[in-house]
Write a protein that holds these residues in place. Structure first.
Motif, PDB file in Angstrom:
ATOM      1  N   SER A 156      -5.592  -6.712   3.556  1.00  0.00           N
ATOM      2  CA  SER A 156      -6.590  -6.179   2.628  1.00  0.00           C
ATOM      3  C   SER A 156      -7.996  -6.273   3.206  1.00  0.00           C
ATOM      4  CB  SER A 156      -6.510  -6.921   1.291  1.00  0.00           C
ATOM      5  OG  SER A 156      -7.319  -6.313   0.320  1.00  0.00           O
ATOM      6  N   ASN A 157      -8.300  -7.391   3.869  1.00  0.00           N
ATOM      7  CA  ASN A 157      -9.627  -7.537   4.496  1.00  0.00           C
ATOM      8  C   ASN A 157      -9.860  -6.467   5.552  1.00  0.00           C
ATOM      9  OD1 ASN A 157     -10.314  -9.744   2.954  1.00  0.00           O
ATOM     10  ND2 ASN A 157      -9.558 -11.238   4.445  1.00  0.00           N
ATOM     11  N   TRP A 158      -8.837  -6.237   6.355  1.00  0.00           N
ATOM     12  CA  TRP A 158      -8.967  -5.184   7.372  1.00  0.00           C
ATOM     13  C   TRP A 158      -9.075  -3.806   6.723  1.00  0.00           C
ATOM     14  CZ3 TRP A 158      -5.206  -1.353   7.694  1.00  0.00           C
ATOM     15  CH2 TRP A 158      -5.472  -0.385   8.662  1.00  0.00           C
ATOM     16  N   ALA A 159      -8.233  -3.523   5.738  1.00  0.00           N
ATOM     17  CA  ALA A 159      -8.198  -2.196   5.119  1.00  0.00           C
ATOM     18  C   ALA A 159      -9.504  -1.877   4.410  1.00  0.00           C
ATOM     19  CB  ALA A 159      -7.031  -2.107   4.131  1.00  0.00           C
ATOM     20  N   GLY A 160     -10.126  -2.884   3.789  1.00  0.00           N
ATOM     21  CA  GLY A 160     -11.382  -2.648   3.097  1.00  0.00           C
ATOM     22  C   GLY A 160     -12.454  -2.096   4.019  1.00  0.00           C
ATOM     23  N   ALA A 161     -12.485  -2.589   5.250  1.00  0.00           N
ATOM     24  CA  ALA A 161     -13.469  -2.091   6.224  1.00  0.00           C
ATOM     25  C   ALA A 161     -13.023  -0.771   6.832  1.00  0.00           C
ATOM     26  CB  ALA A 161     -13.678  -3.128   7.322  1.00  0.00           C
ATOM     27  N   TYR A 162     -11.734  -0.641   7.095  1.00  0.00           N
ATOM     28  CA  TYR A 162     -11.245   0.558   7.771  1.00  0.00           C
ATOM     29  C   TYR A 162     -11.352   1.800   6.882  1.00  0.00           C
ATOM     30  CZ  TYR A 162      -8.048   3.860   9.984  1.00  0.00           C
ATOM     31  OH  TYR A 162      -7.497   4.990  10.551  1.00  0.00           O
ATOM     32  N   PHE A 163     -10.981   1.661   5.604  1.00  0.00           N
ATOM     33  CA  PHE A 163     -10.973   2.814   4.705  1.00  0.00           C
ATOM     34  C   PHE A 163     -12.306   3.028   3.994  1.00  0.00           C
ATOM     35  CE2 PHE A 163      -6.362   1.645   4.671  1.00  0.00           C
ATOM     36  CZ  PHE A 163      -5.882   2.827   5.213  1.00  0.00           C
ATOM     37  N   GLY A 753     -11.935   1.336  -4.494  1.00  0.00           N
ATOM     38  CA  GLY A 753     -11.069   0.620  -5.408  1.00  0.00           C
ATOM     39  C   GLY A 753     -11.654  -0.736  -5.740  1.00  0.00           C
ATOM     40  N   VAL A 754     -10.863  -1.560  -6.422  1.00  0.00           N
ATOM     41  CA  VAL A 754     -11.344  -2.890  -6.818  1.00  0.00           C
ATOM     42  C   VAL A 754     -10.359  -3.969  -6.387  1.00  0.00           C
ATOM     43  CG1 VAL A 754     -12.641  -2.005  -8.801  1.00  0.00           C
ATOM     44  CG2 VAL A 754     -10.272  -2.760  -9.120  1.00  0.00           C
ATOM     45  N   LEU A 755     -10.918  -5.126  -6.097  1.00  0.00           N
ATOM     46  CA  LEU A 755     -10.146  -6.348  -5.961  1.00  0.00           C
ATOM     47  C   LEU A 755     -10.361  -7.154  -7.228  1.00  0.00           C
ATOM     48  CD1 LEU A 755     -11.101  -7.504  -2.336  1.00  0.00           C
ATOM     49  CD2 LEU A 755      -9.223  -5.993  -3.021  1.00  0.00           C
ATOM     50  N   GLU A 756      -9.393  -7.958  -7.588  1.00  0.00           N
ATOM     51  CA  GLU A 756      -9.581  -8.897  -8.698  1.00  0.00           C
ATOM     52  C   GLU A 756      -9.990 -10.228  -8.074  1.00  0.00           C
ATOM     53  OE1 GLU A 756      -7.356 -10.354 -12.793  1.00  0.00           O
ATOM     54  OE2 GLU A 756      -6.159  -9.745 -11.071  1.00  0.00           O
ATOM     55  N   GLY A 757     -11.281 -10.506  -8.117  1.00  0.00           N
ATOM     56  CA  GLY A 757     -11.820 -11.638  -7.380  1.00  0.00           C
ATOM     57  C   GLY A 757     -12.306 -11.171  -6.023  1.00  0.00           C
ATOM     58  N   ASN A 758     -12.259 -12.076  -5.042  1.00  0.00           N
ATOM     59  CA  ASN A 758     -12.786 -11.708  -3.720  1.00  0.00           C
ATOM     60  C   ASN A 758     -11.706 -11.555  -2.664  1.00  0.00           C
ATOM     61  OD1 ASN A 758     -12.009 -14.327  -3.415  1.00  0.00           O
ATOM     62  ND2 ASN A 758     -13.958 -15.096  -2.639  1.00  0.00           N
ATOM     63  N   ALA A 759     -10.452 -11.503  -3.079  1.00  0.00           N
ATOM     64  CA  ALA A 759      -9.370 -11.372  -2.110  1.00  0.00           C
ATOM     65  C   ALA A 759      -8.182 -10.718  -2.796  1.00  0.00           C
ATOM     66  CB  ALA A 759      -8.993 -12.746  -1.541  1.00  0.00           C
ATOM     67  N   GLY A 760      -7.093 -10.613  -2.065  1.00  0.00           N
ATOM     68  CA  GLY A 760      -5.888 -10.026  -2.622  1.00  0.00           C
ATOM     69  C   GLY A 760      -5.800  -8.542  -2.342  1.00  0.00           C
ATOM     70  N   ASP A 761      -4.798  -7.926  -2.926  1.00  0.00           N
ATOM     71  CA  ASP A 761      -4.510  -6.519  -2.714  1.00  0.00           C
ATOM     72  C   ASP A 761      -5.483  -5.648  -3.506  1.00  0.00           C
ATOM     73  OD1 ASP A 761      -3.165  -4.256  -1.861  1.00  0.00           O
ATOM     74  OD2 ASP A 761      -1.564  -4.418  -3.349  1.00  0.00           O
ATOM     75  N   LEU A 762      -5.656  -4.409  -3.067  1.00  0.00           N
ATOM     76  CA  LEU A 762      -6.363  -3.408  -3.871  1.00  0.00           C
ATOM     77  C   LEU A 762      -5.576  -3.220  -5.167  1.00  0.00           C
ATOM     78  CD1 LEU A 762      -8.820  -1.409  -3.404  1.00  0.00           C
ATOM     79  CD2 LEU A 762      -7.076   0.306  -2.908  1.00  0.00           C
ATOM     80  N   ARG A 763      -6.262  -3.278  -6.309  1.00  0.00           N
ATOM     81  CA  ARG A 763      -5.556  -3.206  -7.585  1.00  0.00           C
ATOM     82  C   ARG A 763      -5.335  -1.755  -8.003  1.00  0.00           C
ATOM     83  NH1 ARG A 763      -4.641  -7.892 -10.329  1.00  0.00           N
ATOM     84  NH2 ARG A 763      -3.063  -6.480 -11.178  1.00  0.00           N
ATOM     85  N   VAL A 764      -4.230  -1.535  -8.691  1.00  0.00           N
ATOM     86  CA  VAL A 764      -3.880  -0.197  -9.166  1.00  0.00           C
ATOM     87  C   VAL A 764      -3.953  -0.180 -10.687  1.00  0.00           C
ATOM     88  CG1 VAL A 764      -2.356   0.156  -7.191  1.00  0.00           C
ATOM     89  CG2 VAL A 764      -1.395  -0.723  -9.323  1.00  0.00           C
ATOM     90  N   GLY A 765      -3.886   0.991 -11.267  1.00  0.00           N
ATOM     91  CA  GLY A 765      -3.779   1.086 -12.717  1.00  0.00           C
ATOM     92  C   GLY A 765      -5.042   0.708 -13.453  1.00  0.00           C
ATOM     93  N   LEU A 766      -4.850   0.316 -14.719  1.00  0.00           N
ATOM     94  CA  LEU A 766      -5.956   0.076 -15.643  1.00  0.00           C
ATOM     95  C   LEU A 766      -6.216  -1.407 -15.834  1.00  0.00           C
ATOM     96  CD1 LEU A 766      -4.759   2.654 -18.300  1.00  0.00           C
ATOM     97  CD2 LEU A 766      -6.648   2.974 -16.706  1.00  0.00           C
ATOM     98  N   PRO A 767      -7.472  -1.775 -16.106  1.00  0.00           N
ATOM     99  CA  PRO A 767      -7.765  -3.170 -16.431  1.00  0.00           C
ATOM    100  C   PRO A 767      -7.063  -3.580 -17.737  1.00  0.00           C
ATOM    101  CG  PRO A 767      -9.783  -1.917 -16.004  1.00  0.00           C
ATOM    102  CD  PRO A 767      -8.668  -0.930 -16.120  1.00  0.00           C
ATOM    103  N   TRP A 768      -6.835  -4.871 -17.876  1.00  0.00           N
ATOM    104  CA  TRP A 768      -6.221  -5.381 -19.097  1.00  0.00           C
ATOM    105  C   TRP A 768      -7.075  -5.042 -20.315  1.00  0.00           C
ATOM    106  CZ3 TRP A 768      -1.762  -6.396 -20.803  1.00  0.00           C
ATOM    107  CH2 TRP A 768      -1.530  -7.259 -21.874  1.00  0.00           C
ATOM    108  N   GLN A 769      -8.389  -5.038 -20.137  1.00  0.00           N
ATOM    109  CA  GLN A 769      -9.281  -4.740 -21.251  1.00  0.00           C
ATOM    110  C   GLN A 769      -9.171  -3.295 -21.719  1.00  0.00           C
ATOM    111  OE1 GLN A 769     -10.119  -6.508 -18.619  1.00  0.00           O
ATOM    112  NE2 GLN A 769     -11.362  -8.283 -19.180  1.00  0.00           N
ATOM    113  N   SER A 770      -8.503  -2.432 -20.959  1.00  0.00           N
ATOM    114  CA  SER A 770      -8.329  -1.040 -21.370  1.00  0.00           C
ATOM    115  C   SER A 770      -7.122  -0.838 -22.270  1.00  0.00           C
ATOM    116  CB  SER A 770      -8.180  -0.127 -20.143  1.00  0.00           C
ATOM    117  OG  SER A 770      -9.383  -0.071 -19.413  1.00  0.00           O
ATOM    118  N   VAL A 771      -6.278  -1.856 -22.384  1.00  0.00           N
ATOM    119  CA  VAL A 771      -5.060  -1.704 -23.193  1.00  0.00           C
ATOM    120  C   VAL A 771      -4.909  -2.795 -24.254  1.00  0.00           C
ATOM    121  CG1 VAL A 771      -3.821  -0.475 -21.369  1.00  0.00           C
ATOM    122  CG2 VAL A 771      -3.662  -2.971 -21.487  1.00  0.00           C
ATOM    123  N   HIS A 772      -5.736  -3.842 -24.173  1.00  0.00           N
ATOM    124  CA  HIS A 772      -5.596  -4.997 -25.074  1.00  0.00           C
ATOM    125  C   HIS A 772      -6.988  -5.428 -25.516  1.00  0.00           C
ATOM    126  CE1 HIS A 772      -4.304  -9.020 -26.435  1.00  0.00           C
ATOM    127  NE2 HIS A 772      -3.065  -8.551 -26.402  1.00  0.00           N
TER     128      HIS A 772
END
Length: 838
Positions: A156-163, A753-772
């Protein structure tokens, strides 16, 4: 001796290479796995996507089992959700019986109402389903180090810079290389894997083949992946970097849409496999080789154990019962008499997008006055265009992502000489360059420190005003860099104009054909009112990375402004009307089309180009605006409860305030709640309170010779609506896998796209606040219910003709019902081109 054989011989614990597997078979399995990844559009054109898109050739139940094994994913809500619906009486015994009668998802599923109810109400913990193994998983268990997370973070760190699409001011020096080559070049300098314990990483990196396909084949031989486990294993690996894989799948989708190819997703799979080999080799001497040898046999088995399968079947039956309960309530509300020919001409007609948010506004407008007919049609209004803003050379596709733009339309400045237009373009270009340079200075790695001291305090006033929500309106990005006079005159131009080697505009015959297609698709070929509003839609929000997801999906994640302004210019053109008259569509001389935009956050409607409306229609326009304003007040009042705005509050002010509150995580609810798609004359649903849960498409099959419009509805708007519905479904039932998590923790990466926090995979779909809303689901998981008033034989022929449509229906990804002559639902599509009476 090959490279692969050399590597194998150097390892302490080995097995013979898989000689029965050919390279072609390995790559074919990789392609199948890649196809199972759903595309993820970047934030600038974020649109809803069916997260199960690559699995629609599987039944809903089969996909649930497969995703449980490959991603630890759930495809139903927590069992307590259904238990509460049973206890409250929302799900009745009849609903449970109907769910069981539709067939058991798996052998051993509860077979009686009593058994299913007992299953729902039991406090037995839901089973934990064991996922298919990866080398990273096995290494994590062996070493106690979370290697799966480390690998995902590294990629993910590499992809964030590459894309990166422009967020970073230090561009990756390898961004011009294919993804696999770029990753190899950067990874050669990265010693992090060795520091974390993967000491063989650099050696593996150097010894593995230099191309992605060859690296995939080499990894399969080295890791001894069984032939029947190739596709599941590849899919499992891609799901571990699902966000970046989804973005790569988008790149391929977009390339193929325009007749090209893209191999980025294959490159990502190769990168993930090199990591597997590096971990396998790094820890082979400490037991990983033996542990992997014992576990890899699981890769060919997507089946869950019998206890888990019974539980999975029970949960799927409860989901079906929940949907049966909705069908019961929805069908009971329908049954309006057959539409009769209008006795008098309507004062106005107003066409809105089929978006579920329009249902509330249309109903409100019809409540305000009976002199306005409302119409529903996909928000691009049948004009698939690429729209190029003033001073730009490339534009965005203003049409559903299933389509490619057929016309290129550029902005111009109305009423100005060509020299003045060129001057305005030059001025805007200069303003944009200055703004970009200023941003680079502000956020540059060196200058940002000097910026804060002397200049930072100047932003204090703006920050306070933004916090209080009293800042002056910020110009829309589409108008940035234009003076007020020019901004007021900018509009789409249909005249030919060369831009960057292309000629923009539309010839007269093209305009006539597009106008004819749009009017016929809206079942709007006669009895025109004096004034006809085409209202696109958009959303007003601030500090919202997913803002375009609240705009018009039918316009490719843009507002519908460009489409309606183009449509109105064409439909008001006397030459176009003359051509339409020859084709049997006679628009009266006193009919005037006007363009508007429905703001779905505030429920305000803006009318464009009012100066083009003739003086003879000034009073008509004034009355229409008054009706729209009154409808907006009613719509805001209805939506206030979901927004938790009290009846004693100033509702209009509170709703509008949300649209400019930079801390507001729920400026509006978007398409939450979407559950139905109805294609029928408006008279069938007029007066029915559908609670903003239904897409409404005007359709009169009696005007559809040859059923070309019906085919268009089933293959385009219905598919797009199912994408939206299933995105909300997935983000609700398993936000960890199919959503984007907590909105307050989002960090934008690469503007794509967005990360949840400062690491991890690029997140897909909708935030939890959009459905709950923090207490309950605002979007209740529900597969789309499609109701169409049309002859069953015509619908069956269209289903048989289109494989994707048939897969969605035959495999249970949505429901299809026929509306009869009495306005009631009469039949349900039962699969295999068969129907059954309801």
């Amino acid at each position: 001796m090959t490279l692969v054989e050399t590597n194998i011989q150097s390892l302490p614990v080995i097995a013979a290479p898989i000689r029965e597997l050919t390279a072609e078979a390995v790559i074919a399995a990789a392609k199948r796995a890649e196809h199972q990844i759903a595309p993820l559009w970047p934030l600038r054109t974020f649109v809803a996507v069916n997260p199960y898109l690559g699995l629609i050739d599987h039944s809903f139940a089969q996909a649930a089992q497969l995703l449980a094994r490959r991603a630890g994913a759930k495809m139903t809500a927590p069992r307590t959700f259904y238990a509460e619906a049973i206890q409250s009486g929302r799900i009745t015994d009849d609903d449970l019986a109907a769910a069981i009668a539709a067939g058991a998802p798996f052998p051993g599923s509860p077979a009686t109402v009593a058994a299913l109810k007992a299953f729902a109400l039991s406090r037995t913990p839901e089973p934990v389903i064991k996922t298919l193994p990866t080398v990273a998983d096995v290494a994590a268990k062996l070493t106690g180090t979370p290697w799966a997370d480390i690998v995902t973070d590294s990629i993910s760190n590499w992809a964030g810079a590459y894309f990166d699409l422009g967020q970073s001011y230090w561009r990756s020096p390898w961004a011009n290389l294919p993804a696999f080559a770029a990753w190899r070049a950067e990874a050669a300098f990265d010693r992090t894997p060795q520091v974390r314990g993967a000491r063989a990483f650099q050696r593996v990196l150097q010894e593995m083949p230099k191309t992605a396909p060859e690296a995939i084949v080499a990894a399969v031989e080295l890791l001894q992946i069984p032939a029947n486990g190739l596709e599941p294993y590849f899919h499992r690996l891609l799901l571990s970097i699902q966000g970046w894989a989804g973005y790569a799948r988008y790149l391929r989708w977009n390339a193929e849409l325009y007749g090209g190819q893209d191999q980025t997703l294959t490159d990502l799979l190769a990168i993930r496999l090199v990591w597997e080999v590096a971990l396998w080799r790094s820890f082979a001497r400490t037991g990983l080789a033996e542990a992997w040898q014992q576990r890899k046999g699981e890769l060919g088995n997507d089946q869950v154990d019998e206890a888990a399968k019974r539980a999975l079947g029970g949960d799927l039956l409860l989901q079906r019962a929940f949907e049966k309960a909705y069908q019961r309530q929805l069908f009971a509300s329908l049954g309006a008499p057959a539409p009769a020919a209008a006795a008098t001409r309507k004062r106005a007609q107003a066409a809105f997008c089929i978006d579920v948010r329009s249902e509330i506004f249309r109903r409100a407008l019809e409540t305000v006055t009976g002199e306005i007919e409302t119409i529903g049609f996909a928000g691009f209004f049948g004009f698939p265009i690429e729209y190029i803003p003033l001073a730009e050379t490339q534009g965005g596709a203003q049409c559903p992502v299933l389509l490619t733009p057929q016309f290129v339309i550029a902005e111009s400045v109305d009423g100005k000489a060509s020299a003045d237009v060129e001057a305005a373009i030059a001025k805007r270009t200069m303003n944009q360059r200055v703004a970009k340079a200023w941003r680079m200075f502000k956020f540059g790695p060196v200058s940002c420190f000097g910026f804060v001291g002397p200049v930072g305090l100047a932003y204090l006033r703006k920050l306070l005003l933004d916090t209080l929500g009293i800042t002056r309106p910020v110009p829309h990005p589409a108008t940035f860099g234009l003076d007020a006079d020019t901004r007021a005159r900018v509009k789409p131009s249909l005249e030919p104009r060369p831009i960057n080697g292309r000629v923009t505009g539309m010839a007269l015959e093209q305009r006539i054909a597009a106008a004819e297609g749009a009017l016929k698709a809206m079942s709007m070929t006669s009895n025109f009112a004096r004034i006809v509003l085409l209202a696109g839609h958009g959303s007003t929000t601030v500090n919202n990375p997913h803002a375009t997801g609240l705009d018009c999906g039918a316009c490719g994640g843009h507002t519908g402004e460009a489409n309606v302004r183009v449509a109105v210019q064409i439909l008001n053109d006397p030459a176009v009307r003359a051509g339409l008259r020859q084709r049997g569509i006679d628009i009266p001389a006193d009919t005037v089309f006007v363009a508007g935009l429905h703001d779905t956050t505030t429920d305000d409607v803006t009318i464009f180009d009012k100066g083009d409306v003739p003086a003879s229609h000034a009073d008509d326009l004034k009355q229409l605006e008054a009706d729209l304003a009154a409808a907006g007040r009613l719509a805001r009042a209805e939506r206030a409860a979901l927004l938790k705005i009290g009846a004693d509050d100033n509702i209009d002010q509170a709703v509008r305030q949300r649209s400019k509150d930079w801390s507001q995580v729920r400026p509006e609810w978007g398409l939450a709640g979407c559950a139905a798609f109805i294609a029928a004359p408006r008279e069938r649903t007029a007066g029915v309170k559908l609670d903003g849960r239904s897409f409404l498409h005007n359709y009169d099959w009696r005007q559809d010779d040859g059923f070309g419009v019906l085919e268009l509805i089933i293959t385009a708007p219905m598919i797009v609506a199912s994408w939206i519905n299933l995105q909300y479904y997935g983000s609700t039932v398993d936000n960890r896998v199919f959503g984007s998590g907590n909105k307050t923790l989002h960090n934008v990466v690469g503007t794509l796209g967005v990360l949840e926090g400062n690491a991890g995979d690029l997140r897909v779909g909708l935030p939890w606040q959009s459905v709950h809303d923090g207490e309950k689901y605002v979007h209740e998981p529900m597969r789309l219910h499609v109701l169409i008033e049309a002859p069953i034989d015509a619908m069956t022929a269209i289903i048989a003709k289109h494989e994707q449509v048939r897969q969605l229906l035959d495999n249970g990804w949505l429901y299809l019902f026929a509306i009869g002559e009495n306005g009631k639902v009469t039949h349900q599509y039962a699969g295999g081109l068969r129907w059954q009476a309801v």
